[in-house]
Motif scaffolding. Structure first.
Motif, PDB file in Angstrom:
ATOM      1  N   LEU A 105      53.336  45.712  59.607  1.00 52.00           N
ATOM      2  CA  LEU A 105      53.717  44.723  58.602  1.00 52.00           C
ATOM      3  C   LEU A 105      52.734  44.779  57.442  1.00 52.00           C
ATOM      4  CD1 LEU A 105      54.559  41.418  60.568  1.00 52.00           C
ATOM      5  CD2 LEU A 105      56.175  42.959  59.453  1.00 52.00           C
ATOM      6  N   LEU A 106      53.268  44.858  56.225  1.00 52.24           N
ATOM      7  CA  LEU A 106      52.439  44.784  55.024  1.00 52.24           C
ATOM      8  C   LEU A 106      52.554  43.376  54.461  1.00 52.24           C
ATOM      9  CD1 LEU A 106      50.691  46.097  52.805  1.00 52.24           C
ATOM     10  CD2 LEU A 106      52.814  46.697  51.620  1.00 52.24           C
ATOM     11  N   ILE A 107      51.426  42.703  54.363  1.00 55.68           N
ATOM     12  CA  ILE A 107      51.396  41.321  53.851  1.00 55.68           C
ATOM     13  C   ILE A 107      50.679  41.329  52.500  1.00 55.68           C
ATOM     14  CG2 ILE A 107      50.704  38.941  54.307  1.00 55.68           C
ATOM     15  CD1 ILE A 107      50.483  39.730  57.283  1.00 55.68           C
ATOM     16  N   GLU A 108      51.373  40.882  51.472  1.00 58.95           N
ATOM     17  CA  GLU A 108      50.781  40.781  50.124  1.00 58.95           C
ATOM     18  C   GLU A 108      50.569  39.296  49.811  1.00 58.95           C
ATOM     19  OE1 GLU A 108      52.711  43.574  47.150  1.00 58.95           O
ATOM     20  OE2 GLU A 108      54.159  43.581  48.796  1.00 58.95           O
ATOM     21  N   VAL A 109      49.352  38.948  49.426  1.00 61.59           N
ATOM     22  CA  VAL A 109      49.002  37.543  49.190  1.00 61.59           C
ATOM     23  C   VAL A 109      48.540  37.374  47.746  1.00 61.59           C
ATOM     24  CG1 VAL A 109      47.660  35.573  50.007  1.00 61.59           C
ATOM     25  CG2 VAL A 109      48.227  37.417  51.600  1.00 61.59           C
ATOM     26  N   THR A 110      49.147  36.428  47.055  1.00 62.20           N
ATOM     27  CA  THR A 110      48.788  36.139  45.660  1.00 62.20           C
ATOM     28  C   THR A 110      48.301  34.702  45.552  1.00 62.20           C
ATOM     29  OG1 THR A 110      50.549  37.637  44.924  1.00 62.20           O
ATOM     30  CG2 THR A 110      49.591  36.155  43.268  1.00 62.20           C
ATOM     31  N   PRO A 111      47.049  34.477  45.143  1.00 65.32           N
ATOM     32  CA  PRO A 111      46.566  33.090  44.995  1.00 65.32           C
ATOM     33  C   PRO A 111      47.272  32.389  43.844  1.00 65.32           C
ATOM     34  CG  PRO A 111      44.917  34.656  44.177  1.00 65.32           C
ATOM     35  CD  PRO A 111      46.016  35.469  44.794  1.00 65.32           C
ATOM     36  N   ARG A 112      47.587  31.129  44.057  1.00 67.71           N
ATOM     37  CA  ARG A 112      48.309  30.358  43.049  1.00 67.71           C
ATOM     38  C   ARG A 112      47.479  29.224  42.448  1.00 67.71           C
ATOM     39  NH1 ARG A 112      52.697  31.141  40.442  1.00 67.71           N
ATOM     40  NH2 ARG A 112      53.365  28.994  40.699  1.00 67.71           N
ATOM     41  N   ASP A 113      46.307  28.946  43.035  1.00 72.05           N
ATOM     42  CA  ASP A 113      45.530  27.780  42.610  1.00 72.05           C
ATOM     43  C   ASP A 113      45.237  27.791  41.117  1.00 72.05           C
ATOM     44  OD1 ASP A 113      44.533  26.290  45.265  1.00 72.05           O
ATOM     45  OD2 ASP A 113      44.572  28.430  45.616  1.00 72.05           O
ATOM     46  N   ARG A 114      44.819  28.960  40.608  1.00 73.54           N
ATOM     47  CA  ARG A 114      44.433  29.030  39.200  1.00 73.54           C
ATOM     48  C   ARG A 114      45.636  28.775  38.288  1.00 73.54           C
ATOM     49  NH1 ARG A 114      43.773  33.301  35.385  1.00 73.54           N
ATOM     50  NH2 ARG A 114      42.220  32.785  33.821  1.00 73.54           N
ATOM     51  N   LEU A 115      46.803  29.361  38.639  1.00 78.00           N
ATOM     52  CA  LEU A 115      47.994  29.157  37.819  1.00 78.00           C
ATOM     53  C   LEU A 115      48.462  27.710  37.873  1.00 78.00           C
ATOM     54  CD1 LEU A 115      49.982  32.404  38.758  1.00 78.00           C
ATOM     55  CD2 LEU A 115      48.771  31.937  36.619  1.00 78.00           C
ATOM     56  N   ILE A 116      48.384  27.117  39.075  1.00 74.67           N
ATOM     57  CA  ILE A 116      48.771  25.713  39.213  1.00 74.67           C
ATOM     58  C   ILE A 116      47.834  24.830  38.396  1.00 74.67           C
ATOM     59  CG2 ILE A 116      48.890  23.786  40.854  1.00 74.67           C
ATOM     60  CD1 ILE A 116      49.812  25.854  42.959  1.00 74.67           C
ATOM     61  N   ARG A 117      46.542  25.164  38.457  1.00 74.65           N
ATOM     62  CA  ARG A 117      45.539  24.382  37.720  1.00 74.65           C
ATOM     63  C   ARG A 117      45.770  24.492  36.214  1.00 74.65           C
ATOM     64  NH1 ARG A 117      40.355  25.120  35.624  1.00 74.65           N
ATOM     65  NH2 ARG A 117      38.993  23.327  35.872  1.00 74.65           N
ATOM     66  N   ILE A 118      46.037  25.713  35.724  1.00 76.52           N
ATOM     67  CA  ILE A 118      46.290  25.907  34.290  1.00 76.52           C
ATOM     68  C   ILE A 118      47.518  25.113  33.864  1.00 76.52           C
ATOM     69  CG2 ILE A 118      47.021  27.602  32.565  1.00 76.52           C
ATOM     70  CD1 ILE A 118      45.266  29.659  34.065  1.00 76.52           C
ATOM     71  N   SER A 119      48.573  25.176  34.677  1.00 75.62           N
ATOM     72  CA  SER A 119      49.801  24.448  34.364  1.00 75.62           C
ATOM     73  C   SER A 119      49.552  22.949  34.328  1.00 75.62           C
ATOM     74  CB  SER A 119      50.871  24.792  35.408  1.00 75.62           C
ATOM     75  OG  SER A 119      52.033  24.039  35.198  1.00 75.62           O
TER      76      SER A 119
END
Length: 352
Positions: A105-119
């Motif tokens: 299984l290939l698991i790709e993880v993208t952090p969202r905290d920074r984008l949520i914070r900017i928004s």
């Protein structure tokens, strides 16, 4: 260069976290971005069960189903906890590899905290600007008739021979002045900042001395300063007012709720490469003001920086709005986190 070496080189240089696990959910490979995100090396994580370090709610069942069916899936804004206890908001995709490579299984993880914070920050700044523009328009419409009302009362007072009637014209004049002052406070700082080199710790110490005098030493003030913070260009008087409004807000909330041992902690740090609104800043002065009061009600938390919004019975609802306006004039902003027993206001001021 061999194709396998090239593929590994590409994976190692991806900014997206990539994790490869086998059919028993044991770690096979993890790129450097994944190690940074999870705050642990692949060598360490290989010695720990996958379910103990990839801490995402209900992920085991979904991963096993993906292995069994061969169907990929994606989860948005999932909560991931690292071994160090940091909670992250992430998007992650799970893709079963073709059978010829084995059960992987290939698991790709993208952090969202920074984008949520900017928004969130962009929305906060946009809403604050909208409200201030509305208040300015309203203030203009209020102040014009107030001036006429006050002037008419003064003329009437001169024409009245009976001194006992002057009491009534004085009430009109005093109320007109009170409303004008209220409107001026609603508008916040109405002049451009007078920029000079300021030391944030000198500002905080000035506020501490004022608050200590007000409370007679009954409030414990805890300092946690970063001495490496440089001076920056700012308006000293406005920044004192902004910090004082927040500290006094916390102090009064604790007094009203009769907190037994009221404490306010002032903490300063340098934050690097942070986005405020839509603008990236290389160095930012971060001031945390933390109290152990009752917290802010959830229903007004998103509106506390609007004029006339207050969580206290005796509050005017102007202090935080004025503080946010001051920080906006310094290209910064104020954020708030709260829960019963702890409230933190974070002031972020660019140092450039």
């Amino acid at each position: 260069m061999k194709a396998s070496d090239l593929h590994k080189h590409i994976l190692d240089n991806l900014t997206t976290a990539a994790i490869l696990v086998d059919g028993d959910l044991e770690l096979v490979y993890m790129n450097p971005s994944a190690e940074m995100l999870l705050e642990a090396s692949s060598r360490r994580l290989q010695q720990i069960a996958f379910k103990d370090w990839f801490l995402v709610d209900d992920n085991q069942q979904a991963l096993n189903a993906s292995l069994k069916t061969g169907h990929p899936f994606t989860k948005r804004e999932a909560k991931l906890n690292t071994l160090k206890g940091t909670e992250l908001t992430v998007d992650y995709s799970v893709n079963p590899l073709p059978q010829k490579y084995g059960r992987l299984l290939l698991i790709e993880v993208t952090p969202r905290d920074r984008l949520i914070r900017i928004s969130r920050e962009e929305e906060l700044l946009s809403n604050h600007e909208t409200v201030i523009s509305l208040v300015r328009g309203l203030a203009h419409e209020i102040k014009n008739p107030l001036g006429g009302l006050r002037g008419a009362a003064q003329l009437l007072e001169r024409e009245l021979d009976d001194e006992s009637l002057h009491e009534y014209t004085r009430v009109i004049i005093d109320e007109a002045d009170r409303l004008r002052n209220l409107v001026d406070r609603l508008l916040g700082p109405h002049k451009m900042p007078q920029l000079e080199e300021v030391n944030i710790h000198a500002i905080l110490e000035h506020v501490c001395s004022l608050v200590s005098a007000e409370t007679g030493g009954r409030l414990q003030l805890v300092r946690d300063y970063d001495p490496s913070l440089p001076e920056f260009m700012g308006d000293r008087e406005q920044l004192i007012q902004a910090v004082l409004n927040i500290v006094r807000n916390g102090m009064q909330a604790m007094q009203e709720s009769e907190v037994e041992h009221p404490v306010i902690k002032l903490c300063t740090r340098v934050v690097r490469n942070i986005t405020l609104g839509a603008e990236m800043h290389r160095l930012v002065c971060c001031v945390d003001i933390i109290d152990n009061g009752p917290g802010i009600p959830e229903d007004i938390l998103s509106k506390i920086f609007y004029p006339m919004v207050s969580g206290r019975a005796a509050g005017t609802g102007l202090g935080l709005s004025i503080a946010q306006s001051v920080l906006a004039q310094h290209k910064g902003l104020i954020e708030c986190e709260t829960q019963p027993g702890t409230t933190k206001f974070q002031l972020l001021i660019p140092l450039e």
